[in-house]
Enzyme design. Sequence first.
Site, PDB file in Angstrom:
ATOM      1  N   ARG A 218     -15.534  -5.231 -14.581  1.00  0.00           N
ATOM      2  CA  ARG A 218     -15.203  -6.685 -14.953  1.00  0.00           C
ATOM      3  C   ARG A 218     -15.965  -7.449 -13.767  1.00  0.00           C
ATOM      4  O   ARG A 218     -15.564  -7.092 -12.435  1.00  0.00           O
ATOM      5  CB  ARG A 218     -13.730  -6.835 -15.083  1.00  0.00           C
ATOM      6  CG  ARG A 218     -13.151  -8.052 -15.437  1.00  0.00           C
ATOM      7  CD  ARG A 218     -12.000  -8.234 -15.952  1.00  0.00           C
ATOM      8  NE  ARG A 218     -11.196  -8.001 -14.824  1.00  0.00           N
ATOM      9  CZ  ARG A 218      -9.723  -8.109 -14.414  1.00  0.00           C
ATOM     10  NH1 ARG A 218      -9.137  -8.108 -15.645  1.00  0.00           N
ATOM     11  NH2 ARG A 218      -9.188  -8.100 -13.504  1.00  0.00           N
TER      12      ARG A 218
ATOM     13  N   ARG B 258       3.557 -14.424 -15.716  1.00  0.00           N
ATOM     14  CA  ARG B 258       3.690 -12.896 -15.693  1.00  0.00           C
ATOM     15  C   ARG B 258       4.400 -12.477 -14.386  1.00  0.00           C
ATOM     16  O   ARG B 258       4.554 -11.514 -14.283  1.00  0.00           O
ATOM     17  CB  ARG B 258       2.390 -12.304 -16.011  1.00  0.00           C
ATOM     18  CG  ARG B 258       1.161 -12.459 -14.920  1.00  0.00           C
ATOM     19  CD  ARG B 258       0.001 -12.172 -15.489  1.00  0.00           C
ATOM     20  NE  ARG B 258      -0.288 -10.666 -14.955  1.00  0.00           N
ATOM     21  CZ  ARG B 258      -1.743 -10.268 -15.091  1.00  0.00           C
ATOM     22  NH1 ARG B 258      -2.550 -10.896 -15.760  1.00  0.00           N
ATOM     23  NH2 ARG B 258      -1.925  -9.172 -14.482  1.00  0.00           N
TER      24      ARG B 258
ATOM     25  N   GLU C 261      -8.139 -12.447 -23.318  1.00  0.00           N
ATOM     26  CA  GLU C 261      -6.750 -12.766 -22.911  1.00  0.00           C
ATOM     27  C   GLU C 261      -6.451 -14.397 -22.961  1.00  0.00           C
ATOM     28  O   GLU C 261      -5.183 -14.871 -22.396  1.00  0.00           O
ATOM     29  CB  GLU C 261      -6.839 -12.440 -21.398  1.00  0.00           C
ATOM     30  CG  GLU C 261      -8.022 -12.759 -20.545  1.00  0.00           C
ATOM     31  CD  GLU C 261      -8.175 -12.118 -19.229  1.00  0.00           C
ATOM     32  OE1 GLU C 261      -7.249 -11.226 -18.837  1.00  0.00           O
ATOM     33  OE2 GLU C 261      -9.109 -12.403 -18.725  1.00  0.00           O
TER      34      GLU C 261
ATOM     35  N   ASN D  66      -1.878  -8.521 -20.669  1.00  0.00           N
ATOM     36  CA  ASN D  66      -1.164  -9.061 -19.801  1.00  0.00           C
ATOM     37  C   ASN D  66      -1.059 -10.674 -19.667  1.00  0.00           C
ATOM     38  O   ASN D  66      -0.162 -11.306 -19.537  1.00  0.00           O
ATOM     39  CB  ASN D  66      -1.567  -8.528 -18.220  1.00  0.00           C
ATOM     40  CG  ASN D  66      -1.707  -7.018 -18.416  1.00  0.00           C
ATOM     41  OD1 ASN D  66      -1.247  -6.273 -19.272  1.00  0.00           O
ATOM     42  ND2 ASN D  66      -2.295  -6.584 -17.271  1.00  0.00           N
ATOM     43  N   ASP D  67      -2.381 -10.950 -19.819  1.00  0.00           N
ATOM     44  CA  ASP D  67      -2.656 -12.522 -19.690  1.00  0.00           C
ATOM     45  C   ASP D  67      -2.610 -13.129 -21.196  1.00  0.00           C
ATOM     46  O   ASP D  67      -1.810 -14.200 -21.199  1.00  0.00           O
ATOM     47  CB  ASP D  67      -4.112 -12.785 -19.056  1.00  0.00           C
ATOM     48  CG  ASP D  67      -3.959 -12.876 -17.506  1.00  0.00           C
ATOM     49  OD1 ASP D  67      -3.014 -13.354 -17.147  1.00  0.00           O
ATOM     50  OD2 ASP D  67      -4.959 -12.301 -16.841  1.00  0.00           O
TER      51      ASP D  67
ATOM     52  N   CYS E 129      -6.967  -3.081 -22.815  1.00  0.00           N
ATOM     53  CA  CYS E 129      -6.895  -2.797 -21.398  1.00  0.00           C
ATOM     54  C   CYS E 129      -5.542  -3.256 -20.633  1.00  0.00           C
ATOM     55  O   CYS E 129      -5.412  -3.054 -19.246  1.00  0.00           O
ATOM     56  CB  CYS E 129      -8.313  -3.108 -20.680  1.00  0.00           C
ATOM     57  SG  CYS E 129      -8.706  -5.030 -20.604  1.00  0.00           S
TER      58      CYS E 129
ATOM     59  N   HIS F 285       0.863  -1.127   0.048  1.00  0.00           N
ATOM     60  CA  HIS F 285       0.026   0.098   0.034  1.00  0.00           C
ATOM     61  C   HIS F 285       0.830   1.172   0.045  1.00  0.00           C
ATOM     62  O   HIS F 285       0.602   2.189  -0.445  1.00  0.00           O
ATOM     63  CB  HIS F 285      -0.867  -0.036   1.225  1.00  0.00           C
ATOM     64  CG  HIS F 285      -2.205  -0.595   0.922  1.00  0.00           C
ATOM     65  ND1 HIS F 285      -2.659  -1.449   1.629  1.00  0.00           N
ATOM     66  CD2 HIS F 285      -3.317  -0.059   0.042  1.00  0.00           C
ATOM     67  CE1 HIS F 285      -3.870  -1.904   1.096  1.00  0.00           C
ATOM     68  NE2 HIS F 285      -4.304  -1.122   0.376  1.00  0.00           N
TER      69      HIS F 285
ATOM     70  N   ARG G  18     -11.421  -3.028 -12.372  1.00  0.00           N
ATOM     71  CA  ARG G  18     -11.147  -4.423 -11.572  1.00  0.00           C
ATOM     72  C   ARG G  18     -11.866  -4.541 -10.135  1.00  0.00           C
ATOM     73  O   ARG G  18     -11.603  -3.935  -9.266  1.00  0.00           O
ATOM     74  CB  ARG G  18      -9.805  -4.661 -11.294  1.00  0.00           C
ATOM     75  CG  ARG G  18      -8.939  -4.881 -12.568  1.00  0.00           C
ATOM     76  CD  ARG G  18      -7.419  -4.796 -12.251  1.00  0.00           C
ATOM     77  NE  ARG G  18      -6.499  -5.249 -13.286  1.00  0.00           N
ATOM     78  CZ  ARG G  18      -5.778  -4.407 -13.843  1.00  0.00           C
ATOM     79  NH1 ARG G  18      -5.652  -3.148 -13.616  1.00  0.00           N
ATOM     80  NH2 ARG G  18      -4.817  -4.964 -14.784  1.00  0.00           N
TER      81      ARG G  18
HETATM   82  C1  PEP Z   1      -4.906  -8.307 -18.443  1.00  0.00           C
HETATM   83  O1  PEP Z   1      -4.561  -9.657 -18.292  1.00  0.00           O
HETATM   84  O2  PEP Z   1      -4.199  -7.625 -19.517  1.00  0.00           O
HETATM   85  C2  PEP Z   1      -5.772  -7.654 -17.734  1.00  0.00           C
HETATM   86  C3  PEP Z   1      -5.886  -6.324 -18.097  1.00  0.00           C
HETATM   87  O3  PEP Z   1      -6.254  -8.053 -16.794  1.00  0.00           O
HETATM   88  P1  PEP Z   1      -5.579  -8.115 -15.224  1.00  0.00           P
HETATM   89  O4  PEP Z   1      -3.844  -7.721 -15.591  1.00  0.00           O
HETATM   90  O5  PEP Z   1      -6.323  -7.972 -14.194  1.00  0.00           O
HETATM   91  O6  PEP Z   1      -5.363  -9.854 -15.283  1.00  0.00           O
HETATM   92 MG    MG Z   2      -6.221 -10.763 -17.242  1.00  0.00          MG
END
Ligand code: PEP
Ligand code: MG
Length: 749
Positions: free
Chosen positions: A499, A631, A597, A620-621, A668, A357, A463
């Site tokens: 989401r 990751r 993703e 990201n995923d 995103c 935090h 999120r």
């Molecule tokens: C992603 O996977 O790119 C994403 C935006 O979701 P998160 O990072 O919350 O898994």
């Molecule tokens: Mg994701």
Amino acid sequence: MLIQLRDIVEQVSKVDDVRQALDILVKDTCKAMQTECCTVYLSNNEKNRLELMATQGLKFSGQTIHIPFEEGLVGLVRRSAEPINLANAQHHPNFKYFPELGENIYQSFLGTPIIHRRQVLGVLVIQQRSSRLFSEVEESFLVTLAAQLAVIIAHTQAQGQWQLNNTKVRSFKGIPASTGIAIGTMWWDDTHPDLSQVSPASCLNVDKEQEWLALAIESAIADFRRMRKRFDTELNKDTLAIFELFIHLLHDPLLRADLNAQIEKGDRADWALRQVVEIYSERFAKMSDAYLRERANDIKELGQRLLYFLHNSEVRDPSFKQPVILVVRELTASILAAIPKEKLLAVVSLEGAANSHAAILSRALGVPAIMGAKIKPEAVMGKLGIVDGYSGDIFIEPAAQLLNEYRALSNEEEELSELIAQELAQPAFTQDGQRVELMLNAGLSADTNIAINQGVDGVGLYRTEISFLLQHRFPSEEEQTQQYRTILSSYPDKRVVMRTLDIGGDKALPYFPIEEDNPFLGWRGIRFTLDHPDIFLIQLRAMLKASTGLGNLNIMLPMISGCQEIDEALLLIERAYLEVSEVDKEIQRPQIGIMLEVPSMLYLLPLVAHKVDFVSVGTNDLTQYLLAVDRNNSRVSDVYEHVHPSVVMALKHIYETCEQYNLPVCICGELAGDPIGALLLIGLGYRSLSMNTSNVARVKYILRKSDSQELEQLVEQAIKQPYGSEIHCMMLNYLEQRGLAGFIRAGKK
Ligand code: PEP
Ligand code: MG
């Protein structure tokens, strides 16, 4: 032999001092291999030579002995990065006699490189007087030992220890937690009581001690309320949540009861506090989820804060007059809150990670921060330092040239921030008039700051996990409704994409632990919520109810891997809608989208296009699953390439298919907020990007200075490159040509 190996590694890892540790290693290795000589050389890349660090059997009494990289058998082991095993070393063409080592008495030689992540850190050698060809088993033993030694050496070198030539160590590395550059005096203040130093003490009067504790708790609550108020206008709700969490915990009857029970056992209040805090924080520290593990630090921070009140020594007015780079054992939200922002150039914390935090708070405040820095604070106190919050580098008493470079970078950074701030309110148009939708990623961290809200077109990803993670149970429908209402009403005229719960993977709930061997491939996101329609329906109803009269709700489903999941989720959404709209006619049907993703969806897009209203690519995923690279694993972080050719090709395919089927698409993942990534995405055709607060202003600025047609042509070429590094380089060149390279990273590489 395995036991011997383990013993040696254990002995070596226990010792802090490099020479001592290596002395143990060479002695124990001689014993284990039944030989007379063992030597460790470490590479000095600046001087192109191997330096003898420890030996049993050679002439060496602490003076510097070195072997140029290109000389002798030791040099050959380093160059070839392979073991060399010789019964008669002196007959080898590369043999070179170094008189200062007294090697002539040895005939046999077995040398193995010490390699860590493809880098040869040094060479480990054993030698023997008689001619002996070491067996294959012995060779494997030495190779295994060298591999383990490499990990130890790499780790200690990263901490700034084990430097060669005993040169004064002046640069250190930590985890970059908040970007920015600071140059100034390092300030270390260790006058405050440390909870971990409180020693056992018994109390004389239980009632008095409990009263003392109750007073301290009340003062701490009042203090947290004051801090909360102070930041109310500056920070967003997520960041302020830490103070609420503290207040909530201090009211927790269980914590109070545990503290009082400890005092009743006869312990003094501060000793009771230490014990209870340690039990609580250990409980958190054992949790498998990284986010929750870091909550162990919050508990410690709370305990530390209470101790200040017990001892009447809370930090109020810092003793320094000029702004400083503050060095603390453990950065806490309270420390940041207690010190006026204008007095903080940067913070360096010896402990902690980038997701604590305190790190989130420092990002929200715009204070550069480095966590987990292995420096000796007493040694840097009062010295001039540079903090590079982009790379995690800390330089103490830097040389004039480095200082000048950083001064220039710091000025450049300041100019850039002013420049981009001026354009934040402007719409995001490229030079050739292409409108780009810039959205905000919110929810998990400090990214719903009011000023930025004006510069974005809405929320592209909210999120919802945070409120689930912070509680002791699933939040109620009413609690969720209120929370979602706050977000939706902050953007009354803009689209907000919420989401549904994406737990599992690295986000496990404390009250619903999921034990899996492969959590990222397991019970995650939509898989969990479809298996728990009870939990899913509560969340869906809460979102819908929260949207009444606003009509800006979009619902997005995470981790979709096939059509059946979509169909099942749509049925549940419809059911929730019918239930809530029966009571409240104003509630509108939301737009429904899916996260793209999981790579399987690349091929299913034509089949889902008529089922959903939009898709949002979670890079990201998608990168994680496409490249089969965790990751969160720093060991393979170099394999996790944001602009890997296959990722770029997948993005191209997604865009083109969505175009063909008239399906709105947004990005995103983190790629959208990265200057190089954003330009690449524009070149691929994307016109909707969602990113964290900290990236909005600079991405907007860069887009306003770019030309989409030029980018399209560039990306057409870039996509033909077989290496991600080449794609990266081509995009970087574009930024350079446009005079925008300063945005990549203001710090030094
Ligand atoms: C992603 O996977 O790119 C994403 C935006 O979701 P998160 O990072 O919350 O898994
Ligand atoms: Mg994701």
